[in-house]
Design an enzyme around this catalytic site. Structure first.
Site, PDB file in Angstrom:
ATOM      1  N   HIS A 218     -48.356 -33.922 -20.728  1.00 28.28           N
ATOM      2  CA  HIS A 218     -46.907 -33.239 -19.997  1.00 28.28           C
ATOM      3  C   HIS A 218     -46.010 -34.481 -19.977  1.00 28.28           C
ATOM      4  CE1 HIS A 218     -48.279 -29.424 -17.881  1.00 28.28           C
ATOM      5  NE2 HIS A 218     -49.068 -29.675 -19.245  1.00 28.28           N
ATOM      6  N   SER A 222     -46.000 -30.291 -25.436  1.00 21.83           N
ATOM      7  CA  SER A 222     -46.703 -29.994 -26.536  1.00 21.83           C
ATOM      8  C   SER A 222     -46.008 -30.276 -27.906  1.00 21.83           C
ATOM      9  CB  SER A 222     -47.097 -28.423 -26.328  1.00 21.83           C
ATOM     10  OG  SER A 222     -47.939 -28.291 -25.251  1.00 21.83           O
ATOM     11  N   LYS A 246     -50.209 -15.473 -22.940  1.00 15.09           N
ATOM     12  CA  LYS A 246     -50.959 -15.739 -24.474  1.00 15.09           C
ATOM     13  C   LYS A 246     -52.373 -16.489 -24.328  1.00 15.09           C
ATOM     14  CE  LYS A 246     -49.376 -16.865 -28.955  1.00 15.09           C
ATOM     15  NZ  LYS A 246     -48.254 -17.140 -29.919  1.00 15.09           N
ATOM     16  N   ASP A 247     -52.272 -17.428 -23.641  1.00 18.02           N
ATOM     17  CA  ASP A 247     -53.701 -18.181 -23.359  1.00 18.02           C
ATOM     18  C   ASP A 247     -54.682 -17.363 -22.678  1.00 18.02           C
ATOM     19  OD1 ASP A 247     -52.728 -20.547 -24.131  1.00 18.02           O
ATOM     20  OD2 ASP A 247     -52.532 -21.819 -22.427  1.00 18.02           O
ATOM     21  N   GLU A 290     -78.406 -29.778 -33.605  1.00 13.84           N
ATOM     22  CA  GLU A 290     -77.653 -28.458 -33.337  1.00 13.84           C
ATOM     23  C   GLU A 290     -76.499 -28.272 -34.420  1.00 13.84           C
ATOM     24  OE1 GLU A 290     -79.621 -26.693 -31.875  1.00 13.84           O
ATOM     25  OE2 GLU A 290     -78.270 -26.118 -30.050  1.00 13.84           O
TER      26      GLU A 290
END
Lengths: 411, 168
Positions: A218, A222, A246-247, A290
């Site tokens: 922040h 972004s 959107k997220d 894994e």
């Protein structure tokens, strides 16, 4: 209540105003998650930070519930997990969410890392943001590894044995370090106990580093698909409602796929051998970690020398720390890097090839293939990146984010 | 200033040490140090696995052919040169070439090599084969091929009689 960027918000609710005057949490949320100016051109790759956060919360919530029914003792751990699966109300669901949640957390984070690499999000002024991300990735690997030991099946035991033995490759003090890690002469009860303690602790450390990651994000905001800086208000939209929506949509799609695994194929990503109780005298014929560790496991096995293999494996992650300085190109986004774009895709293929090699026995044709893929992995970071930045001629950058969006619409 | 800083550092280290050392093996873990095995039931060509300090120990009753093979290997062919004779000597310096006693833990990353059971693969050198990362050991348990850096470890052991061996 709405405010433009820069002016402090005015709260009509008296209680909120009273609290905010003393502890400005509401102003903070308003500034960082509502009006926060965010590039208007995000694609769906920008969902994965939010998705990873949701997975982290899910892992902590399910983990705390699981811990209330788990016993970290070599004689009881396996049965405790079986009991969670069979007898505890909805225990099967919580466990399957946690087990598959680990895989899906890694899926989200791997896509998030790819996004950062493809669009050059690690470049100035976001180097520390990127490095904090690598720290989160390392903490996740440690947490996932220790969590996998807790059910005390065959893969748990032998995975723990192989991974802790990596430290025995350190000259002189290696053996003492391994004994110290184990609290004994082999992976045993003291090991299980401390792994449980750390597995419970580390997720909260991850939360703390995620908080720093977000604070760093922040400061300059972004990155975006064009990789060019925000030049004015015409380039941005407020974070809420545009990106909360959107997220939210991305999270829902991701959770639908996740739920498909949890409900219809909960053991698809696991190994049947881990439903055999740990036996310190018998190693399973084919042990593999894994899936999310496979590329690194392939690098470990590619080097025919113990210390060399261990160094290469850790080096594969260490090289990510210095990525911002290895890349000499001033253009961030691969969209405008006609050559590097293809090498970036080749790196993705290379990592997938390494993953496949890691899942196969270390014999025959898989050995030279994993060696070749390991060589390419390091060459990408240490040779290609520094050189390409000097010789590649980038495509012309759009004058602004707004400009690139509007032009695309016109076409 | 320097003296204060130095004293502070010593104090911090003194406080940190109990936390670090706390993770080392406890007294009860250290106490599990010996195990006694009767070797009479083990026929020539057979091997058994016993548990010592949480780890498997291989006891192999070697055949004449296996002993000869192990003794014939030139030192120049060994990544970790060690004579077969040295590997079958107990703590009283008595050599018993028919008994090979080793910690059954691969020196690479700690898996248990195959080769003790009749049907097991024994690797290219007729001894043991680690399935995890492909290390091959010979009939003396010496590393011959693969990523393991050293031979299988010989623990301290003593034949207290012809049939009884004490490990540890």
């Amino acid at each position: 209540m709405a405010s433009s960027h820069g002016t402090p918000p005015v709260f009509n609710n008296k209680v909120i105003a009273w609290v905010d005057h003393r502890l400005p949490i509401f102003s903070y949320i308003e500034k960082e998650y509502h009006t926060f100016p965010t590039p208007r051109n995000f694609n769906y790759f920008w969902n994965f930070g939010a998705i990873a956060t949701v997975m982290l919360v899910l892992m902590i919530a399910t983990g705390i519930v699981l811990a209330t029914n788990y016993t970290p003792h070599v004689l009881m751990a396996f049965d405790a997990v079986e009991r969670i699966d069979r007898d505890v109300p909805q225990g099967w669901l919580i466990r399957d969410l946690h087990m598959n949640g680990a895989s899906f957390f890694f899926i989200a984070v791997y896509i998030h890392i790819f996004r950062g690499m493809y669009y050059g999000s690690y470049k100035a002024p976001r180097e520390l943001l990127w490095m904090l991300g690598v720290v989160i990735f390392l903490l996740m690997m440690a947490t996932a590894f220790m969590g996998y030991v807790l059910p005390w099946g065959q893969m748990s035991f032998w995975g723990a044995t192989v991974i802790t033995n990596l430290f025995s490759a350190i000259p002189v003090v290696g053996e003492s370090i391994v004994t110290w890690l184990w609290g004994g002469f082999a992976v045993d009860n003291p090991t299980l106990n401390r792994f449980f303690a750390l597995h419970y602790l580390l997720p909260f450390v991850i939360v703390a580093v995620v908080a720093l990651h977000v604070v760093a994000l922040h400061v300059h905001g972004s990155n975006n698909p064009t990789g060019i800086d925000v030049k004015g208000p015409q380039d941005t939209v407020p974070f809420h409602p545009y990106y909360t929506m959107k997220d939210g949509f991305g999270v829902m799609v991701f959770l639908i796929i996740f739920a498909a695994f949890v409900f219809f194929a909960p053991d698809y990503l696991g190994h049947p051998d881990n439903y055999i109780p740990a036996d310190p005298l018998v190693t399973p014929a084919h042990i593999v970690p894994e899936w999310y560790f496979l590329p690194f496991y392939a690098i470990l096995r590619a080097i025919p020398d113990k210390l060399g293999g261990v160094l290469a494996m850790f080096g594969a992650i260490a090289v990510l720390f210095i990525l911002p300085w290895l890349d000499t190109s001033r253009v961030r986004s691969c969209t405008f890097r006609p050559i590097y774009k293809w090498f970036m895709m080749l790196l993705v293929v290379d990592v997938i090839v390494l993953g496949i090699c890691g899942s196969k026995p270390a014999e025959g044709f898989w050995v030279p293939l994993s060696q070749l893929a390991t060589l390419y992995y390091f060459a990408h970071f240490l040779v290609l990146l520094p050189i390409l930045g000097k010789i590649e001629r980038p495509l012309p950058l759009p004058p602004s984010i707004a400009d690139s969006v509007l032009k695309k619409k016109a076409v | 200033m320097v003296a204060t800083g130095a004293l502070g550092a010593v104090g911090a280290a003194a406080v940190a040490w109990p936390f670090i050392n706390n993770l080392n093996p406890a007294a009860d873990t250290l106490a599990l140090s010996t195990v006694e095995v009767n070797v009479t039931p083990i026929a020539v060509g057979q091997a058994v696995t016993v548990k010592w300090r949480g780890k498997p120990v291989f006891i192999r009753h070697r055949t004449e052919a296996e002993i000869k093979e192990a003794e014939a290997v030139p030192m120049s062919q060994l990544p970790d040169p060690e004579t077969d004779n040295k590997r079958v000597t107990d703590t009283a310096k008595k050599v018993r070439p028919e008994w090979l006693i080793m910690i059954g833990v691969c020196t690479h990353l700690g898996c248990v090599p195959l080769g003790n059971k009749p049907g097991d693969p024994k690797g290219e050198y007729g001894g043991w084969f680690c399935p995890c990362h492909g290390s091959s050991y010979d009939t003396s348990g010496r590393i011959r091929k693969g990523p393991a850096p050293t031979n299988l470890v010989i623990p301290d052991y003593l034949f207290t009689s012809d049939s009884l061996v004490r490990i540890g």
